[in-house]
Design a protein around this motif. Structure first.
Motif, PDB file in Angstrom:
ATOM      1  N   ARG A 138       0.857  -1.190   0.000  1.00  0.00           N
ATOM      2  CA  ARG A 138       0.000   0.000   0.000  1.00  0.00           C
ATOM      3  C   ARG A 138       0.888   1.234   0.000  1.00  0.00           C
ATOM      4  N   VAL A 139       0.570   2.174  -0.867  1.00  0.00           N
ATOM      5  CA  VAL A 139       1.316   3.430  -0.971  1.00  0.00           C
ATOM      6  C   VAL A 139       0.411   4.577  -0.546  1.00  0.00           C
ATOM      7  N   THR A 140       0.878   5.390   0.382  1.00  0.00           N
ATOM      8  CA  THR A 140       0.120   6.543   0.852  1.00  0.00           C
ATOM      9  C   THR A 140       0.954   7.805   0.656  1.00  0.00           C
ATOM     10  N   ALA A 141       0.370   8.800   0.019  1.00  0.00           N
ATOM     11  CA  ALA A 141       1.038  10.088  -0.189  1.00  0.00           C
ATOM     12  C   ALA A 141       0.138  11.195   0.328  1.00  0.00           C
ATOM     13  N   GLN A 142       0.697  12.077   1.155  1.00  0.00           N
ATOM     14  CA  GLN A 142      -0.067  13.167   1.747  1.00  0.00           C
ATOM     15  C   GLN A 142       0.574  14.510   1.413  1.00  0.00           C
ATOM     16  N   LYS A 143      -0.140  15.563   1.760  1.00  0.00           N
ATOM     17  CA  LYS A 143       0.349  16.935   1.558  1.00  0.00           C
ATOM     18  C   LYS A 143       0.697  17.193   0.094  1.00  0.00           C
ATOM     19  N   ILE A 144      -0.197  16.792  -0.795  1.00  0.00           N
ATOM     20  CA  ILE A 144      -0.028  17.027  -2.230  1.00  0.00           C
ATOM     21  C   ILE A 144      -0.729  18.330  -2.599  1.00  0.00           C
ATOM     22  N   GLY A 145      -0.077  19.129  -3.404  1.00  0.00           N
ATOM     23  CA  GLY A 145      -0.669  20.387  -3.846  1.00  0.00           C
ATOM     24  C   GLY A 145      -0.511  20.569  -5.345  1.00  0.00           C
ATOM     25  N   LEU A 146      -1.429  21.327  -5.937  1.00  0.00           N
ATOM     26  CA  LEU A 146      -1.364  21.597  -7.375  1.00  0.00           C
ATOM     27  C   LEU A 146      -2.180  22.840  -7.699  1.00  0.00           C
ATOM     28  N   THR A 147      -1.584  23.713  -8.518  1.00  0.00           N
ATOM     29  CA  THR A 147      -2.304  24.864  -9.072  1.00  0.00           C
ATOM     30  C   THR A 147      -2.261  24.779 -10.583  1.00  0.00           C
ATOM     31  N   VAL A 148      -3.433  24.769 -11.196  1.00  0.00           N
ATOM     32  CA  VAL A 148      -3.551  24.778 -12.658  1.00  0.00           C
ATOM     33  C   VAL A 148      -3.983  26.179 -13.059  1.00  0.00           C
ATOM     34  N   PRO A 149      -3.118  26.960 -13.685  1.00  0.00           N
ATOM     35  CA  PRO A 149      -3.414  28.381 -13.898  1.00  0.00           C
ATOM     36  C   PRO A 149      -4.465  28.668 -14.958  1.00  0.00           C
ATOM     37  N   ASP A 150      -4.623  27.784 -15.952  1.00  0.00           N
ATOM     38  CA  ASP A 150      -5.522  28.110 -17.067  1.00  0.00           C
ATOM     39  C   ASP A 150      -6.276  26.865 -17.541  1.00  0.00           C
ATOM     40  N   LEU A 151      -7.101  26.330 -16.675  1.00  0.00           N
ATOM     41  CA  LEU A 151      -7.911  25.164 -17.020  1.00  0.00           C
ATOM     42  C   LEU A 151      -9.017  25.573 -17.993  1.00  0.00           C
ATOM     43  N   GLN A 152      -9.171  24.849 -19.098  1.00  0.00           N
ATOM     44  CA  GLN A 152     -10.202  25.140 -20.094  1.00  0.00           C
ATOM     45  C   GLN A 152     -11.340  24.135 -19.949  1.00  0.00           C
ATOM     46  N   TRP A 153     -12.579  24.621 -19.971  1.00  0.00           N
ATOM     47  CA  TRP A 153     -13.727  23.740 -19.788  1.00  0.00           C
ATOM     48  C   TRP A 153     -14.884  24.167 -20.672  1.00  0.00           C
ATOM     49  N   SER A 154     -15.767  23.221 -20.958  1.00  0.00           N
ATOM     50  CA  SER A 154     -16.979  23.521 -21.720  1.00  0.00           C
ATOM     51  C   SER A 154     -18.025  22.454 -21.431  1.00  0.00           C
ATOM     52  N   TYR A 155     -19.289  22.780 -21.697  1.00  0.00           N
ATOM     53  CA  TYR A 155     -20.361  21.800 -21.549  1.00  0.00           C
ATOM     54  C   TYR A 155     -21.500  22.172 -22.498  1.00  0.00           C
ATOM     55  N   LYS A 156     -22.304  21.177 -22.858  1.00  0.00           N
ATOM     56  CA  LYS A 156     -23.430  21.402 -23.756  1.00  0.00           C
ATOM     57  C   LYS A 156     -24.510  20.365 -23.472  1.00  0.00           C
ATOM     58  N   GLN A 157     -25.685  20.844 -23.170  1.00  0.00           N
ATOM     59  CA  GLN A 157     -26.814  19.969 -22.846  1.00  0.00           C
ATOM     60  C   GLN A 157     -27.517  19.518 -24.129  1.00  0.00           C
ATOM     61  N   HIS A 158     -27.915  18.241 -24.169  1.00  0.00           N
ATOM     62  CA  HIS A 158     -28.540  17.691 -25.363  1.00  0.00           C
ATOM     63  C   HIS A 158     -30.042  17.964 -25.452  1.00  0.00           C
ATOM     64  N   ASN A 159     -30.655  18.361 -24.367  1.00  0.00           N
ATOM     65  CA  ASN A 159     -32.103  18.570 -24.364  1.00  0.00           C
ATOM     66  C   ASN A 159     -32.442  19.881 -23.650  1.00  0.00           C
ATOM     67  N   PHE A 160     -33.721  20.204 -23.650  1.00  0.00           N
ATOM     68  CA  PHE A 160     -34.192  21.481 -23.084  1.00  0.00           C
ATOM     69  C   PHE A 160     -33.778  21.586 -21.614  1.00  0.00           C
TER      70      PHE A 160
END
Length: 224
Positions: A138-160
């Motif tokens: 078993r591997v355990t890792a703690q105190k992990i941090g990450l900053t993503v400065p420019d995450l790109q996202w989108s979404y589109k609904q198929h119905n009303f």
């Protein structure tokens, strides 16, 4: 061995009675041959070490592995993510891991007691007959941090009401903990035991997660 091979750290004992040291060196040379002289792979020879002996479970070896991970994890290119959930199509892109951080002292590796058990698998083919499973570690890792400065996202609904949107965001994760448990499984393949690693559990806990959106638009239909 091909160019798609991920960065590999090969640590081999010079007194290994089961796998000759030359096999590790041969694997390393082939990896470097494919990747080029500046390939990401590394080879370390442990003086006096046998096959899985205590030489591999020292503070120095742990630091060797941690340095390798901290060098290569920030360079991982995360491919675009997309999916369709409950009638909504989404995309996530530009996941940059260059600001990945971890406290090396918070990483632990626990060896499990071997617990053997047998189970019958689907015998529809010659390669699936029977397996015996051994809990591995078993591997355990703690105190992990990450900053993503420019995450790109989108979404589109198929119905009303056909909601849709896209934008960018800065995301920050702090105090993340990850626990992975791996199991060594011996599969009977054509009368021969073949070792396989399998993930038996994965647990992720995040203390703090922030999302600051910008350059965002959203649209939808409204029937008055």
């Amino acid at each position: 061995v091909d160019k798609k091979a991920p960065p590999m750290l090969i640590v081999h004992g010079d007194r290994d009675p089961l796998v000759p040291l030359g096999q590790g060196k041969l694997l390393y040379s082939k990896l470097q041959e494919v990747a080029g002289h500046d390939g990401p792979h590394e080879f370390v020879e442990l003086p006096g070490a046998g096959h899985g002996t205590s030489h591999f479970w020292t503070r120095e070896t742990d630091q060797l592995v941690m340095d390798f991970l901290l060098k290569h994890v920030p360079l991982i290119k995360v491919p675009p993510i997309d999916g369709d959930v409950n009638g909504t199509y989404y995309t996530i892109d530009n996941v940059d891991l260059s600001a990945f951080t971890i406290d090396p002292d918070s990483v632990t590796v626990e060896l499990e007691n071997p617990i053997r058990r047998s189970s019958t698998l689907d015998a529809s083919g010659p390669d699936t007959e029977q397996s015996s499973e051994v809990d591995c570690f078993r591997v355990t890792a703690q105190k992990i941090g990450l900053t993503v400065p420019d995450l790109q996202w989108s979404y589109k609904q198929h119905n009303f009401p056909y909601m849709a949107g896209s934008g960018s965001a800065q995301t920050t994760m702090e105090g993340c903990s990850i626990m992975l448990a791996l199991q060594l499984r011996s599969l009977m393949v054509n009368g021969e035991l073949t070792p396989r690693f399998g993930l038996t559990s994965c647990r992720v806990v995040i203390d703090t997660f922030s999302l600051n959106t910008r350059e965002t638009y959203m649209s939808f239909l409204w029937n008055a």
